[in-house]
Design a protein around this motif. Structure first.
Motif, PDB file in Angstrom:
ATOM      1  N   PRO A 122      -8.044  -4.454   1.290  1.00  0.00           N
ATOM      2  CA  PRO A 122      -8.699  -5.375   2.548  1.00  0.00           C
ATOM      3  C   PRO A 122      -8.721  -4.732   3.855  1.00  0.00           C
ATOM      4  N   PHE A 123      -8.448  -3.588   4.007  1.00  0.00           N
ATOM      5  CA  PHE A 123      -8.500  -2.937   5.313  1.00  0.00           C
ATOM      6  C   PHE A 123      -9.599  -1.584   5.466  1.00  0.00           C
ATOM      7  N   VAL A 124     -10.374  -1.483   4.300  1.00  0.00           N
ATOM      8  CA  VAL A 124     -11.291  -0.577   4.577  1.00  0.00           C
ATOM      9  C   VAL A 124     -12.614  -1.144   4.501  1.00  0.00           C
ATOM     10  N   CYS A 125     -13.694  -0.107   4.790  1.00  0.00           N
ATOM     11  CA  CYS A 125     -15.195  -0.787   4.764  1.00  0.00           C
ATOM     12  C   CYS A 125     -15.493  -0.924   3.233  1.00  0.00           C
ATOM     13  N   SER A 126     -16.167  -1.756   2.778  1.00  0.00           N
ATOM     14  CA  SER A 126     -16.596  -2.000   1.320  1.00  0.00           C
ATOM     15  C   SER A 126     -17.716  -3.095   1.366  1.00  0.00           C
ATOM     16  N   ASN A 127     -18.725  -2.807   0.424  1.00  0.00           N
ATOM     17  CA  ASN A 127     -19.530  -3.694   0.452  1.00  0.00           C
ATOM     18  C   ASN A 127     -19.389  -4.379  -0.879  1.00  0.00           C
ATOM     19  N   VAL A 128     -19.428  -5.604  -0.888  1.00  0.00           N
ATOM     20  CA  VAL A 128     -19.145  -6.561  -1.629  1.00  0.00           C
ATOM     21  C   VAL A 128     -20.221  -6.563  -3.015  1.00  0.00           C
ATOM     22  N   ASP A 129     -21.211  -6.016  -2.594  1.00  0.00           N
ATOM     23  CA  ASP A 129     -22.439  -6.006  -3.631  1.00  0.00           C
ATOM     24  C   ASP A 129     -22.476  -4.508  -4.236  1.00  0.00           C
ATOM     25  N   ALA A 130     -21.508  -3.659  -3.818  1.00  0.00           N
ATOM     26  CA  ALA A 130     -21.503  -2.198  -4.292  1.00  0.00           C
ATOM     27  C   ALA A 130     -21.524  -2.165  -5.871  1.00  0.00           C
ATOM     28  N   LYS A 131     -22.269  -1.405  -6.472  1.00  0.00           N
ATOM     29  CA  LYS A 131     -22.447  -1.125  -7.853  1.00  0.00           C
ATOM     30  C   LYS A 131     -21.142  -0.669  -8.457  1.00  0.00           C
ATOM     31  N   ARG A 132     -20.448  -1.042  -9.611  1.00  0.00           N
ATOM     32  CA  ARG A 132     -19.262  -0.423 -10.188  1.00  0.00           C
ATOM     33  C   ARG A 132     -19.904   0.439 -11.236  1.00  0.00           C
ATOM     34  N   SER A 133     -19.487   1.430 -11.470  1.00  0.00           N
ATOM     35  CA  SER A 133     -19.702   2.497 -12.431  1.00  0.00           C
ATOM     36  C   SER A 133     -19.274   2.057 -13.754  1.00  0.00           C
ATOM     37  N   CYS A 135     -18.373   0.915   9.767  1.00  0.00           N
ATOM     38  CA  CYS A 135     -18.293  -0.204   9.987  1.00  0.00           C
ATOM     39  C   CYS A 135     -17.266  -0.596  11.191  1.00  0.00           C
ATOM     40  N   SER A 136     -17.205  -1.726  11.670  1.00  0.00           N
ATOM     41  CA  SER A 136     -16.135  -2.337  12.573  1.00  0.00           C
ATOM     42  C   SER A 136     -15.262  -3.373  11.584  1.00  0.00           C
ATOM     43  N   LYS A 137     -14.206  -2.935  11.300  1.00  0.00           N
ATOM     44  CA  LYS A 137     -13.386  -4.035  10.355  1.00  0.00           C
ATOM     45  C   LYS A 137     -12.166  -4.777  11.150  1.00  0.00           C
ATOM     46  N   GLU A 138     -12.291  -6.067  11.110  1.00  0.00           N
ATOM     47  CA  GLU A 138     -11.379  -6.765  11.660  1.00  0.00           C
ATOM     48  C   GLU A 138     -10.017  -7.155  10.364  1.00  0.00           C
ATOM     49  N   LEU A 139      -9.068  -6.674  10.980  1.00  0.00           N
ATOM     50  CA  LEU A 139      -7.979  -6.679  10.020  1.00  0.00           C
ATOM     51  C   LEU A 139      -6.860  -7.891  10.517  1.00  0.00           C
ATOM     52  N   ASP A 148       4.634   7.941  11.731  1.00  0.00           N
ATOM     53  CA  ASP A 148       5.526   8.775  12.434  1.00  0.00           C
ATOM     54  C   ASP A 148       6.953   8.130  12.382  1.00  0.00           C
ATOM     55  N   ALA A 149       7.716   9.025  11.668  1.00  0.00           N
ATOM     56  CA  ALA A 149       9.457   8.262  11.471  1.00  0.00           C
ATOM     57  C   ALA A 149       9.951   8.225  12.685  1.00  0.00           C
ATOM     58  N   ALA A 150       9.689   9.386  13.542  1.00  0.00           N
ATOM     59  CA  ALA A 150      10.419   9.364  15.086  1.00  0.00           C
ATOM     60  C   ALA A 150      10.110   8.205  15.744  1.00  0.00           C
ATOM     61  N   SER A 151       8.697   7.642  16.003  1.00  0.00           N
ATOM     62  CA  SER A 151       8.616   6.442  16.819  1.00  0.00           C
ATOM     63  C   SER A 151       8.507   5.083  15.775  1.00  0.00           C
ATOM     64  N   SER A 152       8.530   5.186  14.584  1.00  0.00           N
ATOM     65  CA  SER A 152       8.080   4.254  13.573  1.00  0.00           C
ATOM     66  C   SER A 152       7.099   3.508  13.966  1.00  0.00           C
ATOM     67  N   LYS A 153       5.798   4.379  14.101  1.00  0.00           N
ATOM     68  CA  LYS A 153       4.478   3.922  14.139  1.00  0.00           C
ATOM     69  C   LYS A 153       3.875   4.259  13.115  1.00  0.00           C
ATOM     70  N   THR A 154       2.823   3.821  12.934  1.00  0.00           N
ATOM     71  CA  THR A 154       1.724   3.943  11.606  1.00  0.00           C
ATOM     72  C   THR A 154       0.168   3.924  12.114  1.00  0.00           C
ATOM     73  N   TYR A 155      -0.265   5.094  11.753  1.00  0.00           N
ATOM     74  CA  TYR A 155      -1.494   5.269  12.245  1.00  0.00           C
ATOM     75  C   TYR A 155      -2.550   5.325  10.991  1.00  0.00           C
ATOM     76  N   ILE A 156      -3.664   4.714  11.085  1.00  0.00           N
ATOM     77  CA  ILE A 156      -4.723   4.891   9.962  1.00  0.00           C
ATOM     78  C   ILE A 156      -5.782   5.969  10.251  1.00  0.00           C
ATOM     79  N   ASN A 157      -6.155   6.380   9.057  1.00  0.00           N
ATOM     80  CA  ASN A 157      -7.237   7.343   9.121  1.00  0.00           C
ATOM     81  C   ASN A 157      -8.435   6.875   8.978  1.00  0.00           C
ATOM     82  N   ASN A 158      -9.131   6.727  10.392  1.00  0.00           N
ATOM     83  CA  ASN A 158     -10.340   5.706  10.190  1.00  0.00           C
ATOM     84  C   ASN A 158     -11.742   6.558  10.767  1.00  0.00           C
TER      85      ASN A 158
END
Length: 627
Positions: free
Chosen positions: A63-74, A106-110, A161-171
Motif C-alpha cells: 500500500p505504500f509504493v507506486c503501483s498501477n492498478v491496471d498493470a498486467k500480471r505475468s 509518482c507522489s504517494k499519499e500514505l 536506525d536503532a539508535a534513534s528508533s527512526k525508520t526511513y523509506i528508500n524512495n
C-alpha cells in the motif's frame, strides 16, 4: 484468486516443460534477448521478502509504493506461485542506452495504516526483487579484501536506525544496467547485469545531489505512525561491461558457493563411506563367509560353537515373517521409491542444465510433475511388497500408496495456508492453485499408481529361500545398543555427517534467498548418502539378526531414514542461529516446511535402504543349507 485464473494456470502447469518466454525466460540452447539502442526494456516488479519473516509479499500490492492498478500480471508456472512470486508490469521506463536522471515516478499519499505497514516491513529488513531480462535485481558489494564483486539478492525496502528508533523509506533508486556488445554485430547488445542502488531522500528534488553528496548528507525520508506523502523517483544508467558475458551473467549471484568448500564436503563424505565400506567388507567377506561355511559343514555341530560364531541362522523360520502393519509398510515403501525416482530425475535435469537459475520456479515445477508421473514406480514396488505380505486387495493398497503420504502433506499445508493467508503473504496458495494440485494428484498421479500396482500385483510373488514357521520364535533380551531407539539413532549419525556441509548451502538457498546451482556436487553427495544409508542399515540389520531378533522390517526402514531427524534438529538450530525469526507464523512456516522436507528425505533414504537390505537378507539365507 479467481477460479478462472486457477483453471488457466493448470494449463500452464501441464505445459511447464515447454519453453516459457513471457518475460525473457531462457533455457539452455535458446538465444538470448538482443537489444538495440532505443529499444524499450521492460522492468517487472515481483515481491518483497525477508529472512526474518519468511513471508514474502507482492510488491505491486504493497500500500505504500507506486503501483498501477491496471498493470498486467505475468502468467506464472507452479513453482513460481508456490515460491511467492507475483510478477507485474511496472511504470519504470527503461530505454536502452538512454541515461535518465531524477525521473519522478509518482507522489504517494500514505495513510496512517499504510505508513505503519511500511515501518513494520522496513524494521523486518524486507528486500525487494525486480526483474529485467529475467535477471533479478541485486545490490552489489565487495569482499573484505575488496578484490571480488558479489551480488546480494534484491535491495532494501528502507533503513531502520536503532539508535534513534527512526525508520526511513528508500524512495529513490539508481538503476544500473550492464550490457555486453556483440563483436559480430556492434549494434546488438545483451543485458548482463541489473544493479539497483536504493536511497532515502526527503524530496524528489534532492535526487540530483546523490552523485555529488554522500547519502548521509542528504535528508532522508522518515516514515512513522502518521500520514505522510512520499515522492518516488529513479535514475537509470547504462554501463558497457567488458568482463561479464551473457553466458556468465549469473556468476555474481552464485559467487558465495565456493567450490573448494564443496570439495571438502565430498572428501569428508568419502572418508566416512570408506570406513563404512570396510565394515561391510569385513562382515561380508570374513564374518559372514565364515558363518556360512560353518553352517554348511556337515561335521559342524552348532551347539558346540555358539560362543565362537553368531547364530543368525536360528531365526531362519521367522526372518521373513510379515511385519506388523504391513498394510501401511508397503505403501510407505512405494511412496519412498516414487520420491527417489523424482529426486534422481530432478538431479539429472539439473546436471544437464535444464534447471538453471534463469528458469524461475523450474525446480519446484519439475519436482512436482516428476513426482506425479513417477506414481507408476511407487504403485509397482508397493504392490510387489504387498503381495509378499499375502495381501489380496491390490486396489486398496494402491489407493493407500497414492493417498497416505500426499494426503498427510496436503492436509498440513492446508492448515498452514490459513495462517499464511491471514498474514496476506504471497506464499498463500490461491484456490486455483489448490485446484490444479488436486487435479494433478487425482487425475494423473493416482491413475498411474493404480497402473503400477496392477502390473506389480500380476507378477509372481517374490520367493523367499526359507519357509516361515507357524509359531513365532521368542526373541531373547537384547543388549542396550541394539534396542530399537538406540540403534535407530546411531544409524542416522553417519549419513547426517555425510551431508551436513552441503546441507548448509541448501538451507541458505531455501531460507536466505541465495542461488544454488551446484548439481554436480549435489549428485555426488546424493550417491554417497545413499551408499552410506544402505551400508549402515545392512550392518545394523546383520547385528540385529545375530542377536536373534527377526523384527527387522520396520527397523531397517527407520535406520535408513533416521538421519532425517538430525536434519530437522539441525534446521531448527540454523533457524535460531541465522534467521532470527521473531513472528509466530514465520516460525510456524519454517518448522512446517522443514518437517515436510525431512519427512520426504526419510521416506527416500528409508525405502531404498530397506529394499537393498531385503536383498541382502534373502542373499545370506539362500547361501546356507537348512534341514
Amino acid at each position: 484468486m479467481s477460479f478462472g485464473f486457477g483453471f488457466s494456470t493448470l494449463l500452464v502447469y501441464v505445459l511447464t516443460f515447454l519453453p516459457y518466454t513471457s518475460y525473457g525466460f531462457h533455457v539452455p540452447g535458446f538465444t538470448p534477448n538482443i537489444f538495440k539502442v532505443g529499444d524499450t526494456v521492460p522492468l517487472y516488479v515481483n515481491k518483497a521478502f525477508s529472512d526474518k519473516t519468511q513471508l514474502p509479499h507482492s510488491y505491486h500490492d504493497l500500500p505504500f509504493v507506486c503501483s498501477n492498478v491496471d498493470a498486467k500480471r505475468s502468467l506464472l508456472n507452479l513453482g513460481e506461485i508456490l515460491s511467492g512470486d507475483r510478477i507485474y508490469d511496472s511504470d519504470y521506463k527503461l530505454i536502452f542506452g538512454e541515461n535518465t536522471k531524477c525521473k519522478i515516478l509518482c507522489s504517494k499519499e500514505l495513510g496512517v495504516e499504510d505508513a505503519m505497514v511500511a515501518q513494520e516491513m522496513i524494521k523486518d529488513d524486507y528486500r525487494v526483487e525486480w526483474i529485467v531480462d529475467n535477471l533479478p535485481s541485486a545490490a552489489p558489494y565487495h569482499t573484505v579484501e575488496n578484490t571480488k564483486k558479489l551480488y546480494e539478492a534484491g535491495f532494501h525496502l528502507g533503513q531502520y536506525d536503532a539508535a534513534s528508533s527512526k525508520t526511513y523509506i528508500n524512495n529513490h533508486v539508481t538503476i544500473n544496467i550492464l550490457y555486453e556488445t556483440k563483436e559480430i554485430d556492434p549494434t546488438a547488445r545483451l543485458i548482463v547485469g541489473f544493479e539497483v542502488y536504493p536511497y532515502s531522500i526527503q524530496t524528489s528534488e534532492l535526487c540530483s545531489d546523490i552523485n555529488v553528496k554522500t547519502e548521509r548528507e542528504i535528508p532522508k525520508k522518515e516514515v512513522s505512525n502518521q500520514a505522510t506523502t512520499v515522492d518516488f523517483s529513479y535514475t537509470v544508467a547504462w554501463t558497457e561491461e567488458k568482463k561479464i558475458t551473457w553466458g556468465t551473467r549469473w556468476s555474481l549471484y552464485m559467487a558465495n558457493n565456493d567450490p573448494q568448500i564443496h570439495w571438502y564436503s565430498i572428501i569428508n563424505s568419502l572418508v566416512i563411506i570408506l570406513f563404512l565400506t570396510s565394515m561391510v567388507a569385513v562382515i561380508m567377506l570374513r564374518t559372514l563367509n565364515r558363518d556360512i561355511s560353518l553352517y554348511n559343514d556337515e561335521d559342524f555341530r552348532f551347539e558346540e560353537a555358539q560362543e565362537d560364531t553368531i547364530g543368525w541362522k536360528l531365526v531362519h523360520g521367522d526372518v521373513f515373517r510379515a511385519p506388523k502393519y504391513g498394510g501401511l509398510f508397503a505403501p510407505l515403501i512405494g511412496t519412498g521409491v516414487q520420491l527417489f525416482m523424482m529426486f534422481l530425475t530432478t538431479i539429472f535435469f539439473g546436471l544437464v542444465g535444464i534447471l538453471n537459475p534463469s528458469y524461475r520456479g523450474g525446480l519446484v515445477s519439475f519436482s512436482l510433475f516428476l513426482f506425479v508421473f513417477m506414481g507408476m514406480f511407487g504403485g509397482y514396488f508397493s504392490a510387489r511388497l504387498f503381495k509378499v505380505f499375502k495381501g489380496n486387495s491390490w486396489k486398496k493398497n494402491a489407493f493407500m500408496t497414492g493417498f497416505i503420504v500426499p494426503g498427510f502433506i496436503f492436509a498440513i499445508i492446508c492448515v498452514l495456508n490459513v495462517f499464511v493467508w491471514v498474514q496476506r503473504s504471497s506464499t498463500a496458495i490461491p484456490f486455483g492453485t489448490f485446484f490444479a494440485l488436486v487435479s494433478m494428484w487425482f487425475c494423473i498421479s493416482m491413475p498411474l499408481v493404480f497402473v503400477g500396482s496392477f502390473v506389480g500385483f500380476k507378477k509372481q510373488v517374490i520367493q523367499h529361500p526359507v519357509r516361515t514357521n507357524q509359531i513365532p520364535r521368542q526373541i531373547p533380551d537384547q543388549v542396550w545398543y541394539m534396542q530399537p531407539v538406540p540403534s535407530v539413532l546411531v544409524g542416522g549419525l553417519m549419513p547426517f555427517a555425510v551431508i551436513v556441509i552441503e546441507l548448509v548451502f541448501i538451507l541458505k538457498s531455501i531460507w536466505q534467498d541465495q542461488f544454488y546451482y551446484m548439481f554436480g556436487f549435489l549428485s555426488l553427495v546424493f550417491v554417497i548418502l545413499m551408499v552410506t544409508c544402505i551400508e549402515i542399515t545392512i550392518v545394523i540389520t546383520y547385528f540385529q539378526l545375530c542377536g536373534e531378533n527377526y523384527l527387522w522390517w520396520w527397523r531397517s526402514f527407520f535406520v535408513g531414514g533416521s538421519s532425517g531427524l538430525y536434519i530437522f534438529l539441525y534446521s531448527l538450530m540454523y533457524c535460531f542461529a541465522h534467521l532470527h525469526i521473531t513472528h509466530f507464523v514465520s516460525f510456524l512456516v519454517f518448522v512446517t516446511y522443514s518437517f515436510i522436507a525431512c519427512l520426504v528425505y526419510a521416506l527416500v533414504t528409508g525405502s531404498i535402504s530397506f529394499l537393498v537390505t531385503y536383498f541382502f537378507v534373502r542373499k545370506i539365507f539362500r547361501a546356507v543349507k537348512l534341514d
